[in-house]
Enzyme design. Structure first.
Site, PDB file in Angstrom:
ATOM      1  N   GLU A  16       0.822  -1.204   0.000  1.00 46.89           N
ATOM      2  CA  GLU A  16       0.000   0.000   0.000  1.00 46.89           C
ATOM      3  C   GLU A  16       0.865   1.266   0.000  1.00 46.89           C
ATOM      4  O   GLU A  16       0.499   2.273  -0.587  1.00 46.89           O
ATOM      5  CB  GLU A  16      -0.967   0.003   1.185  1.00 46.89           C
ATOM      6  CG  GLU A  16      -1.905  -1.202   1.254  1.00 46.89           C
ATOM      7  CD  GLU A  16      -2.635  -1.502  -0.047  1.00 46.89           C
ATOM      8  OE1 GLU A  16      -2.853  -0.576  -0.849  1.00 46.89           O
ATOM      9  OE2 GLU A  16      -2.970  -2.681  -0.291  1.00 46.89           O
ATOM     10  N   HIS A  38       1.586   2.304  -3.490  1.00 48.12           N
ATOM     11  CA  HIS A  38       0.492   3.106  -4.037  1.00 48.12           C
ATOM     12  C   HIS A  38       0.516   4.518  -3.448  1.00 48.12           C
ATOM     13  O   HIS A  38       0.349   5.514  -4.150  1.00 48.12           O
ATOM     14  CB  HIS A  38      -0.860   2.454  -3.690  1.00 48.12           C
ATOM     15  CG  HIS A  38      -1.162   1.198  -4.457  1.00 48.12           C
ATOM     16  ND1 HIS A  38      -1.231   1.170  -5.827  1.00 48.12           N
ATOM     17  CD2 HIS A  38      -1.448  -0.065  -4.034  1.00 48.12           C
ATOM     18  CE1 HIS A  38      -1.547  -0.068  -6.222  1.00 48.12           C
ATOM     19  NE2 HIS A  38      -1.673  -0.842  -5.153  1.00 48.12           N
TER      20      HIS A  38
END
Lengths: 514, 514
Positions: free
Chosen positions: A273, A276
């Site tokens: 994550e 991202h």
């Protein structure tokens, strides 16, 4: 609008931006409501939250497809005619024009029918999964396919209806191009996975030793900050399924799942994550509240998460720096485990039924299967009724495994129940891009491993920011990738990376790795 | 819409509701963004969050004041003509009609000018406070007053421009009625406070003993659930300034401030916000996503918070139940403090400079002063320049104290910097209502003290739900109060409550209490 903004150069452009900013604010609000739903929302609010989200998405969509947007676009286009093509204002007008045309091609009734069917299908999917009863979901899948075929026709395509669906997530990508890349992967991966599966597996039970959640949170936050994620402009919270979301360039939120008996799973979710999140935090701040403030494609987005999770986060230099620190954060837990054993454990290859739990070698085979099946479904060459058997047969063919329930088989992923056809390939495209970008980084920063060993990730992040992040959606993924690496998308860097890494990890299997 | 909804009886009504639901969803989104801003938002997102909130509020307002709302209202009004006046559909049409007319009376340019000036004024207020320099804020206050006078003219009033401002927060209340009530309070409170201030003060240092935040959170949550707050449809979080907000009837969020050296302050903040929260959670669920899903007035809302904070939360029966439990939650902390000493400590009366820290006796004098000053400012009988001196003089007159800085004087509250004139009186009106409601509860449930001693708050909550909460905004506060208590708003119950309670607490001062 700030006078130094690249969009302040003409009143018509500023007016378009103000108009679009409202849509972006509505989307940001929806993103926050969705984030909240997965993190802090009280359970009793589920039904009313769905209504609230429906309203926000509908208003944002209506605002965008209104005639007014077209008029402002035309005026803005006229105002940027004299500017060089790489000016951000020109890029903005071009990207928004394309979005607008696409959005207007889908009739409002179809948008509404899709939203309604997706929401019903999601419930049916949950129930079918729960009861291991495919027939509960099948009619909804049938309808979603019909609606998506209709959508493909509305959007338009040159060769294949699936092109139109794919293009929603990976602009410019075609079914044919994906087929060529995936065939290359298939040819090498299937025998490779078979060869690795025959090898003795490294010890990994120590990854499941108990570690207090508080200690895990502290480690995860430390790693996040060390690799450059800015916690002044972002957060890390807990959710059942890890995700990342951009409320704004200045407000990027990650979630992870902390399991006291599986610290590695939480940490790699965080790194994924974070990839991202670093992308979203790295977008040029002048693009805040414009439609350019997003990733260029899902594949490119995924390339960032996979780069940090796998190419960096599962590399030896990374752990040469972090392993002693991890031992400090988890006192006593891994005292008897040398770095090398730890490195082998986090890089175990083992065919498995569940995509989201797959290692980096077998992962793409899960995607190849889904791509193959959804293309056939859209073409009508595979019926909804025959899908479960085709799934099971494919799993056997690709990974040598057979699911015993629908939950670990054809109903494992939520995507199809959300009508997301054309989405799955972006995961593998992202993996391929990540290796291609990494090769370019290694060429630009030859001592990148030494930097990592010292916990200095700035050279990597700076390169990514300059080449990829800052541009947001100003350029399409293929353009950015070619500018950054000198080559169009290619499977070879990823295959080479895998070959080299796993030859070292599984030396006895090396015969099969050529 | 659910077919059993009272608004499903006619398509025109259902259409109006669907139209208004969009506005309610926008407001709910704004409420969540505001909650997030005070709880979890990363600091770097402050500027972009202000823009996002501006958009949501603007869109909700524009949506509401549009011609379309008026058309739908007319059709809906026709469709409910045959219904009895107490039918919720009739109430809805009436309330929305009134909201609509008021909202349309204020020109959009004035709304925009107010929003802009408020946002500038807030920054100036912060700076002026920081630098103890009134002149930084004065010109903004001047402009806000001028705009609010303009707003009062636009809204219209019978006797006094301040009536129009007051009516925004306390519908139906007038300057004259407030004056009469406040004069009654002044006459009794000023000598009472003087008499109490002369008394020896009870010991209270033990309230500042260290208590681990985790233990405080556990106690606060236990108390919340014990009094009936539903944590499945709500939350409790931390923020610098405690507040409560309704994202939906099914999603009511409270915040409190946990200080390791001041557990009582956090607990009473929680009880205060719980009073607001119980009100919002108690609204009839059929009103969800309609403009009736809110409190009837700020005063009535405050009556609920003060009821739970003071009349219940600072009562002896309440602590007869909770004190042994508090000692269990805070092991060892208060072993040497008998219940009686604790009860005296949490009910200490002491004149102080800061409103939000004031006890229940002196609190209203802070409000009396603010009311007096803001009426004079709106009338033009007090100049902005003379305000600080008038403040200091008033503090001397009411409480016998003189502030040394602007921060503990005229610049202590944020309200005026937000252009909220007419808001302050609702705090005291709420206090008065709370005692009037409490008297009615004691009459209906004569053994209410015994229930509290056993930790059973259901009789109280049931009464409040039936009489007040469930109605939402379907009826105005004066109607609800009179229906519930048999009397219009009156200062006597509150004065009697205070007299009785503090005569017992400060027996030596009893001569002055008549």
């Amino acid at each position: 609008m700030d006078k130094t903004s690249p969009f302040a150069i003409h009143p018509a452009l500023a007016e378009l931006c103000a108009h679009l900013a409202r849509m972006m604010d509505l989307r940001a609000a929806a993103a926050l409501l969705e984030w909240d739903q997965e993190t802090y929302m009280p359970a009793g609010a589920t039904a009313v939250r769905a209504e609230q989200l429906g309203t926000l998405h509908r208003l944002a969509h209506e605002w965008f497809i209104a005639e007014r947007t077209g008029e402002l676009l035309e005026a803005a286009a006229a105002s940027v005619r004299e500017l060089p093509p790489e000016h951000l204002a020109v890029r903005l007008v071009e990207v928004v024009r394309e979005d607008y045309d696409k959005a207007r091609r889908v009739p409002p009734e179809l948008v509404a029918a899709l939203a309604r069917t997706e929401s019903e299908a999601r419930e049916a999917w949950k129930q079918a999964r729960q009861e291991n009863h495919y027939a509960v979901f099948a009619p909804y899948l049938e309808r979603l396919l019909a609606l998506n075929r209709e959508k493909a026709e509305a959007l338009g395509y040159e060769k294949h209806p699936y092109d139109a669906l794919l293009d929603q997530y990976e602009p410019g990508m075609t079914t044919e191009a994906v087929r060529v890349l995936f065939e290359q992967l298939r040819a090498e991966l299937v025998p490779l996975v078979r060869a690795l599966a025959d090898q003795p597996q490294p010890e990994a039970a120590f990854l499941h030793r108990y570690v207090e959640p508080e200690r895990q949170w502290a480690l995860n936050r430390m790693v996040l900050e060390a690799i450059g994620f800015d916690l002044q402009r972002g957060r890390l919270d807990a959710s059942v399924h890890p995700f990342s979301t951009g409320i704004a360039i200045a407000d990027v939120r990650l979630t992870t799942r902390i399991d006291p008996h599986d610290f590695a799973s939480g940490l790699f979710a965080t790194l994924h994550e974070a990839g991202h999140g670093l992308y979203e935090q790295g977008i040029d701040p002048v693009l805040e509240r414009t439609p350019l403030a997003d990733g260029a494609s899902l594949g490119l987005h995924e390339s960032q998460s996979r780069l940090w999770e796998n190419l960096i986060g599962r590399s030896r230099p990374f752990w040469e720096y972090f392993y002693p620190r991890l031992r400090e954060y988890f006192p006593g837990v891994l005292d008897d485990v040398p770095l090398d054993a730890f490195y082998r454990a986090i890089n175990r290859v083992q065919p498995s039924l569940i995509r989201v739990e797959a290692d980096e070698v077998t992962y793409n085979l899960h995607i190849l299967l889904r791509f193959e099946l959804e293309v056939a479904l859209i073409e009508g060459n595979l019926s909804v009724q025959d899908l479960p058997a085709a799934w099971d047969e494919g799993m056997q063919r690709y990974l040598g495994l057979r699911p015993e329930t629908l939950r670990e088989g054809v109903l494992q992923d939520i995507h199809w129940s959300q009508g997301a056809f054309g989405y799955f390939p972006t995961y593998t495209l992202g993996n391929l891009m990540s290796a291609q970008l990494w090769r370019a980084i290694e060429q630009t920063v030859p001592d990148v491993a030494a930097f990592m060993q010292q916990g200095d990730f700035r050279p990597i992040l700076t390169w990514l920011r300059t080449q990829i992040h800052r541009h947001g959606r100003a350029w399409k993924a293929p353009v950015l990738l070619e500018q950054a690496t000198g080559h169009p998308l290619d499977a070879e860097p990823w295959l080479t990376y895998i070959r080299k890494k796993y030859q070292a990890l599984y030396p006895a299997a090396s015969v099969s790795l050529s």
